[in-house]
Design a protein around this motif. Structure first.
Motif, PDB file in Angstrom:
ATOM      1  N   MET A   1      -7.376   8.652 -28.066  1.00 40.59           N
ATOM      2  CA  MET A   1      -8.097   8.331 -29.299  1.00 40.59           C
ATOM      3  C   MET A   1      -9.234   9.335 -29.383  1.00 40.59           C
ATOM      4  O   MET A   1      -9.920   9.588 -28.395  1.00 40.59           O
TER       5      MET A   1
ATOM      6  N   SER B   1     -12.078  13.512 -33.668  1.00 41.91           N
ATOM      7  CA  SER B   1     -11.553  14.593 -34.489  1.00 41.91           C
ATOM      8  C   SER B   1     -10.048  14.455 -34.726  1.00 41.91           C
ATOM      9  O   SER B   1      -9.452  15.322 -35.336  1.00 41.91           O
TER      10      SER B   1
ATOM     11  N   GLN C   1     -12.176  14.981 -19.699  1.00 45.55           N
ATOM     12  CA  GLN C   1     -13.292  15.817 -19.258  1.00 45.55           C
ATOM     13  C   GLN C   1     -13.139  16.345 -17.828  1.00 45.55           C
ATOM     14  O   GLN C   1     -13.920  17.195 -17.401  1.00 45.55           O
TER      15      GLN C   1
ATOM     16  N   VAL D   1     -17.346  10.077 -17.369  1.00 43.07           N
ATOM     17  CA  VAL D   1     -16.590  10.689 -18.470  1.00 43.07           C
ATOM     18  C   VAL D   1     -15.211  10.061 -18.608  1.00 43.07           C
ATOM     19  O   VAL D   1     -14.763   9.333 -17.728  1.00 43.07           O
TER      20      VAL D   1
HETATM   21  P1  ATP Z   1     -14.041  15.020 -30.449  1.00 43.18           P
HETATM   22  O1  ATP Z   1     -12.665  14.694 -30.993  1.00 43.18           O
HETATM   23  O2  ATP Z   1     -14.975  15.549 -31.470  1.00 43.18           O
HETATM   24  O3  ATP Z   1     -13.991  15.870 -29.194  1.00 43.18           O
HETATM   25  P2  ATP Z   1     -14.145  12.636 -28.847  1.00 43.18           P
HETATM   26  O4  ATP Z   1     -13.611  11.395 -29.462  1.00 43.18           O
HETATM   27  O5  ATP Z   1     -13.287  13.371 -27.867  1.00 43.18           O
HETATM   28  O6  ATP Z   1     -14.633  13.608 -30.026  1.00 43.18           O
HETATM   29  P3  ATP Z   1     -16.485  13.210 -27.295  1.00 43.18           P
HETATM   30  O7  ATP Z   1     -17.848  13.132 -27.900  1.00 43.18           O
HETATM   31  O8  ATP Z   1     -15.857  14.559 -27.140  1.00 43.18           O
HETATM   32  O9  ATP Z   1     -15.514  12.270 -28.155  1.00 43.18           O
HETATM   33  O10 ATP Z   1     -16.465  12.502 -25.873  1.00 43.18           O
HETATM   34  C1  ATP Z   1     -17.531  11.721 -25.353  1.00 43.18           C
HETATM   35  C2  ATP Z   1     -17.104  11.017 -24.072  1.00 43.18           C
HETATM   36  O11 ATP Z   1     -16.135  10.020 -24.350  1.00 43.18           O
HETATM   37  C3  ATP Z   1     -16.420  11.958 -23.049  1.00 43.18           C
HETATM   38  O12 ATP Z   1     -16.808  11.556 -21.760  1.00 43.18           O
HETATM   39  C4  ATP Z   1     -14.952  11.692 -23.235  1.00 43.18           C
HETATM   40  O13 ATP Z   1     -14.196  11.935 -22.056  1.00 43.18           O
HETATM   41  C5  ATP Z   1     -14.957  10.207 -23.572  1.00 43.18           C
HETATM   42  N1  ATP Z   1     -13.796   9.866 -24.395  1.00 43.18           N
HETATM   43  C6  ATP Z   1     -13.509  10.376 -25.613  1.00 43.18           C
HETATM   44  N2  ATP Z   1     -12.347   9.865 -26.072  1.00 43.18           N
HETATM   45  C7  ATP Z   1     -11.885   9.020 -25.109  1.00 43.18           C
HETATM   46  C8  ATP Z   1     -10.734   8.181 -24.981  1.00 43.18           C
HETATM   47  N3  ATP Z   1      -9.806   8.124 -25.940  1.00 43.18           N
HETATM   48  N4  ATP Z   1     -10.587   7.445 -23.859  1.00 43.18           N
HETATM   49  C9  ATP Z   1     -11.516   7.491 -22.868  1.00 43.18           C
HETATM   50  N5  ATP Z   1     -12.641   8.253 -22.928  1.00 43.18           N
HETATM   51  C10 ATP Z   1     -12.827   9.003 -24.029  1.00 43.18           C
END
Ligand code: ATP
Ligand code: MG
Length: 333
Positions: free
Chosen positions: A199, A202, A155, A151
């Motif tokens: 990043m 949403s 997370q 993750v």
């Molecule tokens: P939302 O904004 O809808 O929550 P999100 O961009 O956070 O979308 P998720 O689907 O919630 O994406 O996350 C999927 C996986 O990608 C998770 O393990 C999360 O920790 C990881 N992740 C999301 N954004 C980042 C980021 N900017 N850098 C590193 N890991 C990321």
């Protein structure tokens, strides 16, 4: 007790971006050779903050599957499945909800940040479903008896919550569930184009893996650079420049030179941005090519998800039997 099973996934709230690529996707592609891999398309979780927009969730399910396949998830090695079609996960969520207090969920740092970001949707209070999504996530992970969960950093508090639920369950009902560990890669949190610490789909600050050349150029050209640098030969500070930040990810062999020239005022921001655009396009080219292959074969994408979901359920049914036995709910067994 630990097996070699890995579970990870994404919420179908938008296409996947370069934060996912460096933060999570590259790890899962690497680990799929070593672990029995399950990749969850978390549509039920996506509905917790998109309950009023089911069409958005539905549309993004196939985008998430295609993004995973495009970066190298191999459906022969990994099982990609749809959360809403695994009823055992919903059942486990109900059982686990007895093991968590409302105040513990309210104190979860990730949940707290996200509620603050979603004021417009939730107003003064928050729904029971959104507050409880970490419990649902504990069900996702434990239903597959996963020992590791790759993750991003955001997370970590959620994995900790899962570990607490597992310990509580095992202490009350006997050793049944596996306590998972988070797996963090080198790039655990990629910043947004706007300089935001994360990043996010949403948050409207992402470069998507499927973005066109025009979109990537537009986004990079408008990225935040050192505000004190006005003329081309002013010395710049790469530490506060988003373009330098992304060069670190996409231009590894050139980064030293880029920073030195910037600091010496020998490299203009426009040239620097153009070089970044070129390097991003180069990295994404094979991914986008593979994505186009799947975009042209929607039946194949559907088949992969259907087959994956069918196989995933074989595992969750077995876990449910163990859980019901431990909880004395195996009346007719
Ligand atoms: P939302 O904004 O809808 O929550 P999100 O961009 O956070 O979308 P998720 O689907 O919630 O994406 O996350 C999927 C996986 O990608 C998770 O393990 C999360 O920790 C990881 N992740 C999301 N954004 C980042 C980021 N900017 N850098 C590193 N890991 C990321
Ligand atoms: Mg998220």
């Amino acid at each position: 007790m630990n097996n070699k099973r890995m579970l990870t996934g994404d919420r179908p709230t938008g296409k996947l971006h370069i934060g996912h690529y460096f933060g999570s996707l590259q790890n899962r592609v690497k680990l799929q050779d070593e672990y029995e891999t399950y990749i969850l398309v978390a549509d039920v979780q996506a509905l917790t903050d998109n309950f009023n927009n089911p069409e958005k969730v539905k549309q993004n399910v196939k985008e998430i599957v295609m993004d995973n396949l495009a970066v190298g998830i191999n459906p022969e090695k990994s099982t990609i499945y749809l959360q809403s079609m695994i009823p055992e996960v919903a059942e486990l969520t109900v059982f686990y909800s007895n093991l968590v207090t409302v105040s513990r969920l309210q104190r979860n740092p990730t949940v707290k940040t996200e509620i603050a970001q979603k004021r417009e949707l939730f107003g003064e209070s928050v729904t029971y479903g959104f507050l409880g999504y970490p419990v649902n996530q504990a069900a996702d992970i434990t239903a597959f008896e996963a020992s590791i969960v790759p993750v991003g950093e955001d997370q970590l508090p959620l994995i900790e919550q899962t570990r607490e639920i597992v310990r509580k369950f095992n202490s009350i009902y006997g050793d049944t569930l596996i306590e998972p560990e988070a797996y963090l890669g080198e790039n655990k949190r990629i910043k947004g184009l706007d300089g935001n610490e994360k990043m996010g789909k949403s948050l409207g600050n992402a470069i998507y893996l499927a973005d066109s050349e025009d979109e990537i150029s537009r986004k990079v050209m408008s990225a935040v650079t050192d505000p004190a640098r006005i003329k081309k030969d002013d010395p710049g500070n790469p530490d506060i420049c988003m373009v330098a930040y992304y060069h670190n990810l996409f231009s590894k062999s050139e980064i030293k030179n880029i920073c030195e020239e910037c600091k010496a005022g020998k490299r203009g921001c426009v040239a620097c941005k153009k070089q970044l655009i070129k390097n991003i396009l180069k990295e994404l080219q094979p991914i986008q090519e593979k994505r186009r292959y799947y975009e042209q074969r929607p039946e194949l994408v559907k088949e992969i998800l259907m087959e994956g979901t069918k196989n995933a359920r074989k595992i969750t049914k077995q876990t449910m039997e163990k859980v019901k036995k431990a909880m004395k709910l195996d009346y007719f067994a």
